[in-house]
Design an enzyme around this catalytic site. Structure first.
Site, PDB file in Angstrom:
ATOM      1  N   CYS A 234       0.859  -1.195   0.000  1.00 53.46           N
ATOM      2  CA  CYS A 234       0.000   0.000   0.000  1.00 53.46           C
ATOM      3  C   CYS A 234       0.891   1.239   0.000  1.00 53.46           C
ATOM      4  CB  CYS A 234      -0.958   0.006   1.191  1.00 53.46           C
ATOM      5  SG  CYS A 234      -1.952  -1.498   1.346  1.00 53.46           S
ATOM      6  N   ALA A 235       1.768   1.293  -1.000  1.00 50.92           N
ATOM      7  CA  ALA A 235       2.888   2.241  -1.003  1.00 50.92           C
ATOM      8  C   ALA A 235       2.516   3.678  -1.320  1.00 50.92           C
ATOM      9  CB  ALA A 235       3.945   1.771  -2.004  1.00 50.92           C
ATOM     10  N   ALA A 236       1.521   3.901  -2.176  1.00 43.55           N
ATOM     11  CA  ALA A 236       1.192   5.269  -2.596  1.00 43.55           C
ATOM     12  C   ALA A 236       0.690   6.083  -1.409  1.00 43.55           C
ATOM     13  CB  ALA A 236       0.137   5.216  -3.696  1.00 43.55           C
ATOM     14  N   PRO A 237       1.043   7.396  -1.356  1.00 49.48           N
ATOM     15  CA  PRO A 237       1.678   8.211  -2.403  1.00 49.48           C
ATOM     16  C   PRO A 237       3.191   8.161  -2.445  1.00 49.48           C
ATOM     17  CG  PRO A 237       1.056   9.608  -0.577  1.00 49.48           C
ATOM     18  CD  PRO A 237       0.565   8.228  -0.225  1.00 49.48           C
ATOM     19  N   GLY A 238       3.839   7.372  -1.551  1.00 48.42           N
ATOM     20  CA  GLY A 238       5.237   7.078  -1.784  1.00 48.42           C
ATOM     21  C   GLY A 238       6.263   7.627  -0.824  1.00 48.42           C
ATOM     22  N   CYS A 350      -2.849   5.065   9.927  1.00 49.18           N
ATOM     23  CA  CYS A 350      -3.025   6.463  10.345  1.00 49.18           C
ATOM     24  C   CYS A 350      -4.409   6.601  10.994  1.00 49.18           C
ATOM     25  CB  CYS A 350      -2.856   7.417   9.177  1.00 49.18           C
ATOM     26  SG  CYS A 350      -3.923   7.094   7.758  1.00 49.18           S
TER      27      CYS A 350
END
Length: 413
Positions: A234-238, A350
């Site tokens: 779940c890398a985005a936004p990076g 988060c």
């Protein structure tokens, strides 16, 4: 959805945004501003709408005694915007005139322009919204937080969430050009005067990237070693992908969204860092080999980001949390299967809700008895942030304001 009216001004666009969020349940990020707005006016419209949403309860407390009955939403939002502008120091006559003009331009509001004029002229000369109680979070967020942390802590969180969030950046190793700001104990830089981000020193050179101090801690807690094979799920936004690459890891970044991964590619190019980008659903993807470390920033309710996303309390009701908790558990179990023996997984969300943090960790340890939690060993991390099980609970009232995060490091057998 289109926001605003035929007369394109920052104020009219801001009212259109408020109508879309509070009337249609649209997310701020989904509202399309009208064509014809200049760049500065677009930014101002977005800023005005966000501030009204942050202060909505306080604003309505000011308006309530001046209204015999609640007017239509479009009129109410014109009044709300005007109250915020007055509280923010704008001249009374200018605010009243613009608000009345806005009401007159709308087919559904023109007949109530006199009401707008009367109400705004009845406002006190000095408006200090900060003297009123901070807006409370919705019950579905607030109740579990009071149970977990107590009312005083929740009141402190709410006071911070009513404020404009600071801008933090993560500096690249060896960066030569950095914007002016305060260096936080974790290494993030809190900007003194953000202004236009792309014009700040070091942006074009890729010497840093915008990343909340709390979000940046997950990678720091991972303790990445140069040359390690690391997966960012779940890398985005990076931002975390950039951190991992900057630390010298061999990074695979995985995300289900192609448009969001395009942003990751842009940021990698700007900073001169590299990672393998994979667009796929983590619940169905299969890696070719195991990883030394995995970072799972799982989809969540985002309740830790209310100060950055003040629309969330008005468009969510908590009904999605149960499904998100199940998804987090499924992703966690799947990611654990991709670790090399003795590899480590950092799980984070988060979210302020224990169900997506502390409780999720408890459940994972019951499902996987061989797992071990690695307590953080960072000298700058206040010990009171560490939970009983060894995770880290970050709250919005820490360090003058940060996103709410839960982070835990797990070691596989």
């Amino acid at each position: 959805m289109k926001a605003g009216s035929d007369s394109v001004t920052a104020r009219s666009a801001a009212v259109g945004v408020l109508n879309a969020v509070l009337g249609d349940g649209q997310m701020l990020s989904q509202v399309v501003l009208p064509e014809g707005l200049s760049g500065p006016d677009r930014a101002r419209a977005e800023r005005l709408a966000a501030q009204v949403l942050r202060q909505l309860d306080r604003i309505d407390r000011v308006l309530r005694p001046l209204l015999r009955k609640t007017p239509p939403l479009a009129v109410l939002n014109i009044l709300r915007l005007a109250v915020w502008e007055r509280a923010d120091g704008a001249a009374a006559h200018g605010v009243v005139n613009e608000a009345v003009a806005l009401a007159r331009r709308g087919k559904r509001t023109t007949h109530l322009s006199g009401l707008v004029n009367a109400v705004l002229r009845a406002l006190p000369e000095t408006l200090d919204l900060s003297a009123l109680p901070a807006p409370q979070m919705p019950r579905w967020i607030r109740q579990p937080l009071v149970h977990a942390h107590g009312r005083d802590a929740v009141n402190a969180i709410e006071a911070v969430q009513a404020q404009v969030p600071p801008v933090d950046v993560t500096p690249k190793a060896g960066a030569l050009a950095l914007p002016e700001g305060t260096r936080l104990p974790s290494g993030s830089i809190r900007l003194a005067a953000p202004g236009q981000i792309t014009q700040l020193p070091g942006y074009d050179q890729g010497d840093w990237w915008v990343q909340d101090a709390a979000a940046a801690m997950a990678v720091r807690l991972m303790g990445v070693q140069k040359g390690e094979a690391v997966l960012d799920v779940c890398a985005a936004p990076g931002g975390k992908t950039l951190q991992l690459a900057d630390a010298g890891a061999v990074v695979t970044a995985l995300d289900i969204s192609a448009p969001r991964m395009a942003r990751v590619a842009e940021n990698l190019a700007r900073t001169g860092l590299s990672a393998q980008l994979v667009v796929a659903d983590a619940l169905h993807w299969h890696p070719d080999a195991g990883f030394d470390a995995i970072l799972l920033d799982a989809p969540c309710s985002a309740t830790g980001t209310l100060r950055r996303h003040p629309d969330l309390p008005f468009i969510k009701d908590g009904s999605e949390v149960e499904g998100l908790v199940a998804l987090q558990a499924a992703l966690l179990d799947r990611a654990l299967g991709w670790l090399k023996p003795g590899g480590r997984l950092v799980y984070c969300t988060c979210s302020l809700l224990p169900a997506e943090g502390e409780d999720q960790l408890t459940a994972a340890l019951l499902r996987h008895p061989s797992l071990k939690v690695v307590p953080p060993a960072l000298p700058w991390l206040p010990p009171e942030w560490v939970t009983a099980q060894g995770g880290v609970r970050l709250r919005p009232d820490y360090w003058g304001g940060m996103d709410g995060f839960f982070i835990a490091t797990l070691i596989a057998a």
